[in-house]
Design a protein around this motif. Structure first.
Motif, mmCIF file in Angstrom:
data_model
loop_
_atom_site.group_PDB
_atom_site.id
_atom_site.type_symbol
_atom_site.label_atom_id
_atom_site.label_comp_id
_atom_site.label_asym_id
_atom_site.label_seq_id
_atom_site.Cartn_x
_atom_site.Cartn_y
_atom_site.Cartn_z
ATOM 1 N N ALA A 239 2.629 6.570 20.516
ATOM 2 C CA ALA A 239 2.488 6.916 22.199
ATOM 3 C C ALA A 239 3.446 7.966 22.453
ATOM 4 N N MET A 240 3.081 8.913 23.180
ATOM 5 C CA MET A 240 4.288 9.865 24.083
ATOM 6 C C MET A 240 4.683 10.128 25.443
ATOM 7 N N VAL A 241 5.328 9.990 26.261
ATOM 8 C CA VAL A 241 5.806 10.452 27.931
ATOM 9 C C VAL A 241 6.008 11.228 27.888
ATOM 10 N N PHE A 242 5.545 12.013 28.491
ATOM 11 C CA PHE A 242 6.177 13.836 28.590
ATOM 12 C C PHE A 242 6.530 14.292 29.710
ATOM 13 N N GLN A 243 8.089 14.802 29.935
ATOM 14 C CA GLN A 243 8.335 15.031 31.102
ATOM 15 C C GLN A 243 7.274 15.937 32.143
ATOM 16 N N ASP A 244 6.288 15.550 31.948
ATOM 17 C CA ASP A 244 6.033 16.404 32.814
ATOM 18 C C ASP A 244 4.236 15.943 33.318
ATOM 19 N N TYR A 245 4.591 14.536 32.827
ATOM 20 C CA TYR A 245 3.645 13.384 33.070
ATOM 21 C C TYR A 245 2.637 13.544 32.505
ATOM 22 N N ALA A 246 1.477 14.920 32.253
ATOM 23 C CA ALA A 246 0.361 14.867 31.968
ATOM 24 C C ALA A 246 -0.885 13.902 31.819
ATOM 25 N N LEU A 247 -0.730 13.610 33.742
ATOM 26 C CA LEU A 247 -1.280 12.768 33.891
ATOM 27 C C LEU A 247 -2.871 12.997 33.890
ATOM 28 N N TYR A 248 -4.363 12.210 34.092
ATOM 29 C CA TYR A 248 -5.998 12.425 34.157
ATOM 30 C C TYR A 248 -5.813 12.911 35.717
ATOM 31 N N PRO A 249 -6.156 14.028 35.862
ATOM 32 C CA PRO A 249 -6.030 14.251 38.016
ATOM 33 C C PRO A 249 -7.278 13.296 38.231
ATOM 34 N N ASN A 250 -8.302 12.840 37.659
ATOM 35 C CA ASN A 250 -9.854 12.551 38.152
ATOM 36 C C ASN A 250 -9.399 10.610 38.260
ATOM 37 N N MET A 251 -8.398 10.408 37.583
ATOM 38 C CA MET A 251 -8.885 9.004 36.823
ATOM 39 C C MET A 251 -7.788 8.175 38.011
ATOM 40 N N THR A 252 -8.189 7.129 38.660
ATOM 41 C CA THR A 252 -6.505 6.121 40.003
ATOM 42 C C THR A 252 -6.101 6.010 38.104
ATOM 43 N N VAL A 253 -4.378 4.832 39.233
ATOM 44 C CA VAL A 253 -3.168 5.233 38.360
ATOM 45 C C VAL A 253 -3.414 3.901 38.051
ATOM 46 N N TYR A 254 -4.226 3.151 37.886
ATOM 47 C CA TYR A 254 -5.047 2.136 37.248
ATOM 48 C C TYR A 254 -5.887 2.802 35.716
ATOM 49 N N GLN A 255 -6.663 3.758 36.058
ATOM 50 C CA GLN A 255 -7.376 4.481 35.032
ATOM 51 C C GLN A 255 -6.435 4.760 34.141
ATOM 52 N N ASN A 256 -5.915 5.888 34.409
ATOM 53 C CA ASN A 256 -4.570 6.077 33.514
ATOM 54 C C ASN A 256 -4.147 5.226 32.817
ATOM 55 N N LEU A 257 -3.907 4.238 33.080
ATOM 56 C CA LEU A 257 -2.871 3.045 32.674
ATOM 57 C C LEU A 257 -3.858 2.745 31.165
ATOM 58 N N GLU A 258 -5.700 2.484 31.732
ATOM 59 C CA GLU A 258 -6.427 2.011 30.805
ATOM 60 C C GLU A 258 -6.226 3.181 29.516
ATOM 61 N N TYR A 259 -6.895 4.086 30.111
ATOM 62 C CA TYR A 259 -7.199 4.820 29.127
ATOM 63 C C TYR A 259 -7.053 4.628 27.966
ATOM 64 N N ARG B 85 -2.313 0.961 42.422
ATOM 65 C CA ARG B 85 -3.280 0.839 41.385
ATOM 66 C C ARG B 85 -4.748 2.073 41.957
ATOM 67 N N ASP B 86 -4.767 2.356 42.407
ATOM 68 C CA ASP B 86 -6.418 2.913 43.066
ATOM 69 C C ASP B 86 -5.961 3.976 43.328
ATOM 70 N N ARG B 87 -4.865 5.030 43.614
ATOM 71 C CA ARG B 87 -4.233 6.588 43.675
ATOM 72 C C ARG B 87 -4.311 7.281 42.643
ATOM 73 N N LEU B 88 -4.907 7.639 43.373
ATOM 74 C CA LEU B 88 -4.682 9.078 42.386
ATOM 75 C C LEU B 88 -2.985 10.093 42.158
ATOM 76 N N PRO B 89 -3.111 10.246 40.850
ATOM 77 C CA PRO B 89 -2.575 12.052 40.860
ATOM 78 C C PRO B 89 -2.076 11.878 42.261
ATOM 79 N N GLY B 90 -2.772 13.089 42.544
ATOM 80 C CA GLY B 90 -2.307 14.093 43.445
ATOM 81 C C GLY B 90 -1.834 12.984 45.340
ATOM 82 N N GLN B 91 -1.922 12.186 44.826
ATOM 83 C CA GLN B 91 -1.521 11.005 46.192
ATOM 84 C C GLN B 91 -0.055 10.183 45.822
ATOM 85 N N LEU B 92 0.704 11.171 44.561
ATOM 86 C CA LEU B 92 1.443 10.042 43.866
ATOM 87 C C LEU B 92 3.119 11.195 44.370
ATOM 88 N N SER B 93 4.050 10.523 44.982
ATOM 89 C CA SER B 93 5.491 10.981 44.780
ATOM 90 C C SER B 93 5.735 12.220 42.831
#
Length: 363
Positions: A81-101, A130-138
């Motif tokens: 597992a790797m945590v990137f410096q630039d986040y690398a989140l799936y933009p179309n998934m919610t926080v919960y879905q990103n964690l669950e994937y 948990r239900d927010r998309l990455p674009g809605q986060l700081s």
């Protein structure tokens, strides 16, 4: 910690065009070890991490995972597992879905998935998002999601690249504690990249100090701090920075600016010194400052500046030859800026480096 080597780098180099980034790096990481890679920006630590993850290929050399060439095994076999410096989140998934994937990909049962996810959301203060998309986060929230995605996977090897750099101080301390707790609980092999020495000292079983693509020293935090292998390591670790003075060794004594700073020392005698010119290193907390000269080894100085941190005062001492050193003292000393004082060094804490090679003469 096991004695089994789970990860090994053998003569690994990495070149970009004509620039040599990593230079014949050799490293062994044991199963369950928490290793921190520490160094200045551009030293090659993130590049090393990306090669371990399989995102980049070494120019020469091999990376072995459980004794197998990492280039010849699948990503599932690597179990990284790797945590990137630039986040690398799936933009179309919610926080919960990103964690669950990744848990879904690895076919973790639904009940276990939910349990892990609720724990991570609470730990990283993400339950309300948990239900927010990455674009809605700081930026800090995105980084916490990226951190959580790596933590929830429970992989055999966990790689973290500057995972706390965008998180505010209070949450950073909590997240750091949780990473440490996660390691103690799951005994994952963790390789953690940072340029923050406080993070490195707090987290690492061992720390690899890297500069210009070369491991300068790899050891425990205690040995890194108290027995640095060379002047670079000594200066890179420690806040305030270690003081360095050019000194002369002659007939069993050390002289600074024609005054004796160390005499009749058993340590000096055992070192069998031949060099005349040396570099002396002394950390600010090992400088003794007094208002009166109590013996011949105390040298005169003037207090140039005082910074009061509450728990201690940091004094900047101006010396005769326009040099300055820093000293840390307790707060009950009544020193004043501009005051004339006397200073000496704790003999057992003095570090001596070869003037030319900058190597520690006692290593």
């Amino acid at each position: 910690m096991s004695n089994k080597v789970v990860l090994e780098l053998k003569d690994v180099t990495k070149d970009y065009k004509k620039t040599n980034i990593i230079r014949k790096m050799n490293l062994q990481v044991e199963d369950g070890e928490f290793l921190v890679m520490l160094g200045p920006s551009g030293c090659g630590k993130s590049t090393t991490l990306r090669m371990i993850a399989g995102l980049e290929v070494p120019s020469t050399g091999k990376i072995l995972i459980d004794g197998k060439d990492s280039q010849k095994i699948s990503s599932l076999e690597r179990n990284i597992a790797m945590v990137f410096q630039d986040y690398a989140l799936y933009p179309n998934m919610t926080v919960y879905q990103n964690l669950e994937y990744s848990l879904k990909v690895h076919k973790v049962k639904k009940e276990e998935r939910q349990k892990r996810l609720e724990e991570i959301l609470e730990t990283l203060n993400l339950s309300d998002y948990r239900d927010r998309l990455p674009g809605q986060l700081s930026g800090g929230q995105k980084q916490r999601v990226a951190l959580g995605r790596g933590m929830v996977k429970h992989s055999k090897i966990f790689l973290l690249d500057e995972p706390l750099s965008n998180i505010d101080v209070q949450l950073r301390e909590k997240a750091r504690d949780e990473i440490q707790a996660l390691h103690e609980k799951n005994q994952q092999t963790i390789i953690y990249v940072t340029h923050d020495q406080l993070e490195a000292m707090a987290l690492g079983d061992r720390i690899a100090i890297i500069n210009d693509g070369i491991i300068q020293m790899i050891d425990t935090p205690d040995n890194i701090y108290n027995h640095p292998t060379n002047l670079f390591v000594a200066q890179f670790i420690g806040t305030p920075r270690i003081n360095t003075l050019d000194v002369i060794y002659d007939q069993g004594e050390l002289f600074f600016d024609d005054e004796v700073v160390l005499s009749n020392s058993k340590r000096l005698a055992e070192m069998n010194l031949t060099s005349k010119r040396l570099c002396l290193g002394i950390r600010p907390e090992h400088v003794i400052v007094k208002k009166e000269k109590t013996n011949l080894l105390y040298l005169s100085a003037q207090i140039e500046m005082i910074v009061d941190y509450g728990r201690y005062q940091q004094l900047t001492l101006s010396l005769k030859n326009n040099q300055a050193i820093k000293a840390i003292t307790t707060t009950n000393n009544n020193f004043s800026s501009g005051e004339s004082v006397y200073f000496s060094f704790m003999e057992e804490k003095i570090l001596l480096f070869d003037y030319e090679t900058k190597d520690n003469l006692e290593n």
